[in-house]
Design a protein around this motif. Structure first.
Motif, PDB file in Angstrom:
ATOM      1  N   ALA A 119      -5.668   6.133  -8.719  1.00 23.57           N
ATOM      2  CA  ALA A 119      -4.777   5.412  -9.627  1.00 23.57           C
ATOM      3  C   ALA A 119      -4.079   4.258  -8.912  1.00 23.57           C
ATOM      4  O   ALA A 119      -3.972   3.145  -9.456  1.00 23.57           O
ATOM      5  N   PHE A 120      -3.618   4.505  -7.703  1.00 18.39           N
ATOM      6  CA  PHE A 120      -2.940   3.447  -6.951  1.00 18.39           C
ATOM      7  C   PHE A 120      -3.913   2.341  -6.555  1.00 18.39           C
ATOM      8  O   PHE A 120      -3.537   1.165  -6.523  1.00 18.39           O
ATOM      9  N   GLU A 121      -5.166   2.692  -6.257  1.00 22.63           N
ATOM     10  CA  GLU A 121      -6.148   1.667  -5.923  1.00 22.63           C
ATOM     11  C   GLU A 121      -6.440   0.770  -7.126  1.00 22.63           C
ATOM     12  O   GLU A 121      -6.617  -0.437  -6.982  1.00 22.63           O
ATOM     13  N   ILE A 122      -6.461   1.357  -8.321  1.00 15.80           N
ATOM     14  CA  ILE A 122      -6.603   0.551  -9.535  1.00 15.80           C
ATOM     15  C   ILE A 122      -5.403  -0.380  -9.674  1.00 15.80           C
ATOM     16  O   ILE A 122      -5.554  -1.570 -10.001  1.00 15.80           O
ATOM     17  N   SER A 123      -4.220   0.138  -9.409  1.00 15.68           N
ATOM     18  CA  SER A 123      -3.004  -0.677  -9.478  1.00 15.68           C
ATOM     19  C   SER A 123      -3.070  -1.865  -8.525  1.00 15.68           C
ATOM     20  O   SER A 123      -2.706  -2.991  -8.893  1.00 15.68           O
ATOM     21  N   VAL A 124      -3.527  -1.622  -7.305  1.00 21.97           N
ATOM     22  CA  VAL A 124      -3.649  -2.705  -6.322  1.00 21.97           C
ATOM     23  C   VAL A 124      -4.632  -3.755  -6.819  1.00 21.97           C
ATOM     24  O   VAL A 124      -4.368  -4.963  -6.731  1.00 21.97           O
ATOM     25  N   PHE A 125      -5.762  -3.304  -7.362  1.00 21.62           N
ATOM     26  CA  PHE A 125      -6.754  -4.242  -7.901  1.00 21.62           C
ATOM     27  C   PHE A 125      -6.132  -5.123  -8.984  1.00 21.62           C
ATOM     28  O   PHE A 125      -6.300  -6.346  -8.983  1.00 21.62           O
ATOM     29  N   LEU A 126      -5.410  -4.506  -9.915  1.00 24.78           N
ATOM     30  CA  LEU A 126      -4.803  -5.262 -11.007  1.00 24.78           C
ATOM     31  C   LEU A 126      -3.704  -6.207 -10.512  1.00 24.78           C
ATOM     32  O   LEU A 126      -3.578  -7.334 -11.001  1.00 24.78           O
ATOM     33  N   ILE A 127      -2.935  -5.755  -9.539  1.00 24.90           N
ATOM     34  CA  ILE A 127      -1.898  -6.626  -8.954  1.00 24.90           C
ATOM     35  C   ILE A 127      -2.544  -7.824  -8.265  1.00 24.90           C
ATOM     36  O   ILE A 127      -2.095  -8.958  -8.428  1.00 24.90           O
TER      37      ILE A 127
ATOM     38  N   ILE B 143       2.610  -0.005  -2.598  1.00 26.31           N
ATOM     39  CA  ILE B 143       1.542   0.872  -3.090  1.00 26.31           C
ATOM     40  C   ILE B 143       0.522   1.137  -1.996  1.00 26.31           C
ATOM     41  O   ILE B 143       0.050   2.272  -1.828  1.00 26.31           O
ATOM     42  N   GLN B 144       0.167   0.114  -1.237  1.00 24.55           N
ATOM     43  CA  GLN B 144      -0.786   0.307  -0.139  1.00 24.55           C
ATOM     44  C   GLN B 144      -0.226   1.269   0.911  1.00 24.55           C
ATOM     45  O   GLN B 144      -0.967   2.073   1.476  1.00 24.55           O
ATOM     46  N   SER B 145       1.053   1.216   1.147  1.00 25.11           N
ATOM     47  CA  SER B 145       1.685   2.151   2.070  1.00 25.11           C
ATOM     48  C   SER B 145       1.576   3.579   1.538  1.00 25.11           C
ATOM     49  O   SER B 145       1.270   4.516   2.286  1.00 25.11           O
ATOM     50  N   THR B 146       1.806   3.741   0.245  1.00 23.23           N
ATOM     51  CA  THR B 146       1.704   5.062  -0.370  1.00 23.23           C
ATOM     52  C   THR B 146       0.271   5.574  -0.311  1.00 23.23           C
ATOM     53  O   THR B 146       0.035   6.757  -0.034  1.00 23.23           O
ATOM     54  N   ILE B 147      -0.698   4.691  -0.554  1.00 18.39           N
ATOM     55  CA  ILE B 147      -2.119   5.077  -0.450  1.00 18.39           C
ATOM     56  C   ILE B 147      -2.412   5.595   0.947  1.00 18.39           C
ATOM     57  O   ILE B 147      -3.057   6.638   1.113  1.00 18.39           O
ATOM     58  N   HIS B 148      -1.944   4.870   1.944  1.00 23.17           N
ATOM     59  CA  HIS B 148      -2.181   5.282   3.331  1.00 23.17           C
ATOM     60  C   HIS B 148      -1.602   6.675   3.591  1.00 23.17           C
ATOM     61  O   HIS B 148      -2.265   7.539   4.181  1.00 23.17           O
ATOM     62  N   LYS B 149      -0.389   6.908   3.135  1.00 22.38           N
ATOM     63  CA  LYS B 149       0.254   8.212   3.343  1.00 22.38           C
ATOM     64  C   LYS B 149      -0.491   9.322   2.612  1.00 22.38           C
ATOM     65  O   LYS B 149      -0.659  10.426   3.152  1.00 22.38           O
ATOM     66  N   LEU B 150      -0.943   9.036   1.404  1.00 21.73           N
ATOM     67  CA  LEU B 150      -1.694  10.041   0.646  1.00 21.73           C
ATOM     68  C   LEU B 150      -3.020  10.368   1.333  1.00 21.73           C
ATOM     69  O   LEU B 150      -3.428  11.531   1.378  1.00 21.73           O
ATOM     70  N   LYS B 151      -3.697   9.351   1.861  1.00 20.09           N
ATOM     71  CA  LYS B 151      -4.962   9.597   2.571  1.00 20.09           C
ATOM     72  C   LYS B 151      -4.731  10.456   3.800  1.00 20.09           C
ATOM     73  O   LYS B 151      -5.536  11.344   4.105  1.00 20.09           O
ATOM     74  N   GLU B 152      -3.644  10.217   4.504  1.00 22.27           N
ATOM     75  CA  GLU B 152      -3.312  11.040   5.670  1.00 22.27           C
ATOM     76  C   GLU B 152      -3.002  12.477   5.243  1.00 22.27           C
ATOM     77  O   GLU B 152      -3.385  13.428   5.928  1.00 22.27           O
TER      78      GLU B 152
ATOM     79  N   VAL C  61       3.691  -9.130  -4.751  1.00 19.73           N
ATOM     80  CA  VAL C  61       3.264  -8.970  -3.356  1.00 19.73           C
ATOM     81  C   VAL C  61       3.963  -7.761  -2.728  1.00 19.73           C
ATOM     82  O   VAL C  61       3.335  -6.947  -2.042  1.00 19.73           O
ATOM     83  N   GLU C  62       5.245  -7.610  -2.989  1.00 17.15           N
ATOM     84  CA  GLU C  62       5.990  -6.462  -2.448  1.00 17.15           C
ATOM     85  C   GLU C  62       5.520  -5.157  -3.075  1.00 17.15           C
ATOM     86  O   GLU C  62       5.375  -4.144  -2.387  1.00 17.15           O
TER      87      GLU C  62
END
Length: 70
Positions: free
Chosen positions: A51-59, A15-24, A9-10
């Motif tokens: 890549a991070f979105e795939i990671s989130v899906f797998l998590i 990873i979602q935080s990193t995705i947000h920063k990368l999108k910005e 969960v952590e």
């Protein structure tokens, strides 16, 4: 198993935080004057997002499996 679940969960949250920063970052680079100058950086950031979105899906899948088995 509870520790593994909380770690997943952590990890997902981070990873979602990193995705947000990368999108910005991509948005910022795309609106700069002469965005072609930043094309390689934009491409790299977009590939990292994928890549991070795939990671989130797998998590999420693993969290679901752990929750079902407990």
């Amino acid at each position: 198993m509870e520790l593994m679940l909380s770690n997943l969960v952590e990890a997902k949250r981070q990873i979602q935080s990193t995705i947000h920063k990368l999108k910005e970052t991509v948005k910022t680079l795309e609106v700069k004057e002469n965005p072609n100058r930043y094309k390689s950086q934009i491409t790299l950031a977009q590939r990292r997002i994928e890549a991070f979105e795939i990671s989130v899906f797998l998590i999420e899948r693993e969290i679901s499996n752990l929750s079902e088995n407990s």
